[in-house]
Design an enzyme around this catalytic site. Structure first.
Site: not given
Ligand code: KIV
Length: 273
Positions: A49-50, A88, A118, A120, A187
């Site tokens: 989600d970056s 994510d 993924k 968090e 992280e």
């Molecule tokens: O959103 C993302 O790119 C991430 C990575 C930095 C692990 O969660």
């Protein structure tokens, strides 16, 4: 007659089995062409989600939606033949309840064709992770610095510097692993803690700003390629300066257009004979 070679993507079980072996190579990817470039070299491609910050110019990842993640997940999947592709779950799509998380994860798996999700969170997400994995959704956990928590954390800052923070990250990591996650992103934390977690946990740890002691590494691809220049975290190594390459190319194009040097004869359709 020989059969065409069938290239199969790495499974989440194969990534899980890489614990303690050759370090796991992971990068983020958001589009088909970039996924095609990264895929031959990576074990895991993460549709992180970056992308909200890197592609959409948002200040944080908080405004990223499930529809955005699904569109980019499907694009990356089309460009990946051999890497395991993880997507994510964005902020607000899974924290409310295990059932909400399951509905979001099912959409991701069905609409993107990717291999897992993924999310968090630590101990507070353990029930959700157990719910998902028991129902066929492979999950990667993410502890330590959690960008979706930016507003409660008071910014993007590394963690694990006090005894209390260290103890919390330990509890979180253990809870996520016991709940059934097949890998864990750690992280922004200190080396001794990452080393200890890697030695203790039964699942692979994937570090980002968490030292070389982890079972694998991940970076945001635009960071390591020099395409995202808004800021550079300490843990990022620039392997290329594509931002500068693009600037020079566009500067040259603009100058040639203004000087009528482009298009030249070889870029022009010849007249009918
Ligand atoms: O959103 C993302 O790119 C991430 C990575 C930095 C692990 O969660």
């Amino acid at each position: 007659m020989s059969q065409p070679t069938q290239i199969k993507r790495r499974t989440t079980a194969q990534i899980r089995a890489m614990k303690g072996g050759t370090p796991i190579v992971c990068l983020t990817a958001y589009t088909t062409p970039v996924a095609r470039l990264l895929d031959p070299h990576c074990d895991v491609l993460l549709v992180g989600d970056s992308l909200g910050m890197v592609l959409y110019g948002l200040e944080t990842t908080v405004a990223v939606t499930l529809d955005m993640m699904i569109a980019h997940g499907a694009a990356v999947r089309r460009g990946a033949d051999q890497a395991c592709v993880i997507v994510d779950l964005p902020f607000g799509s899974y924290q409310e309840s295990p059932q909400q998380a399951f509905r979001a994860a099912v959409r991701v798996l069905q609409e993107t064709g990717c291999d897992g999700v993924k999310l968090e969170g630590g101990a507070e997400m353990a029930e959700t992770i157990a719910f998902l994995t028991a129902r066929g959704v492979p999950v990667v956990g993410h502890v330590g610095l959690m960008p979706q928590m930016v507003h409660t954390a008071g910014g993007f800052r590394s963690v694990g510097h006090s005894e209390a923070e260290e103890a919390k990250i330990r509890r979180d990591a253990m809870a996520v692993a016991e709940a059934g996650a097949f890998a864990l992103v750690i992280e922004g934390t200190v080396e001794p803690l990452a080393r200890d977690l890697t030695a203790t946990l039964p699942i692979p740890t994937i570090g980002i700003g968490a030292s070389a002691a982890c079972d694998g590494q991940i970076l945001v691809s635009d960071d390591m390629l020099g395409l995202f220049n808004a800021f550079k975290p300490r843990f990022v190594k620039r392997y290329a300066d594509l931002g500068a390459t693009v600037s020079t190319a566009v500067e040259t194009y603009a100058a040639e257009v203004r000087a009528r040097q482009f298009p030249a004869a070889e870029h022009t359709f010849p007249p009918r004979r």
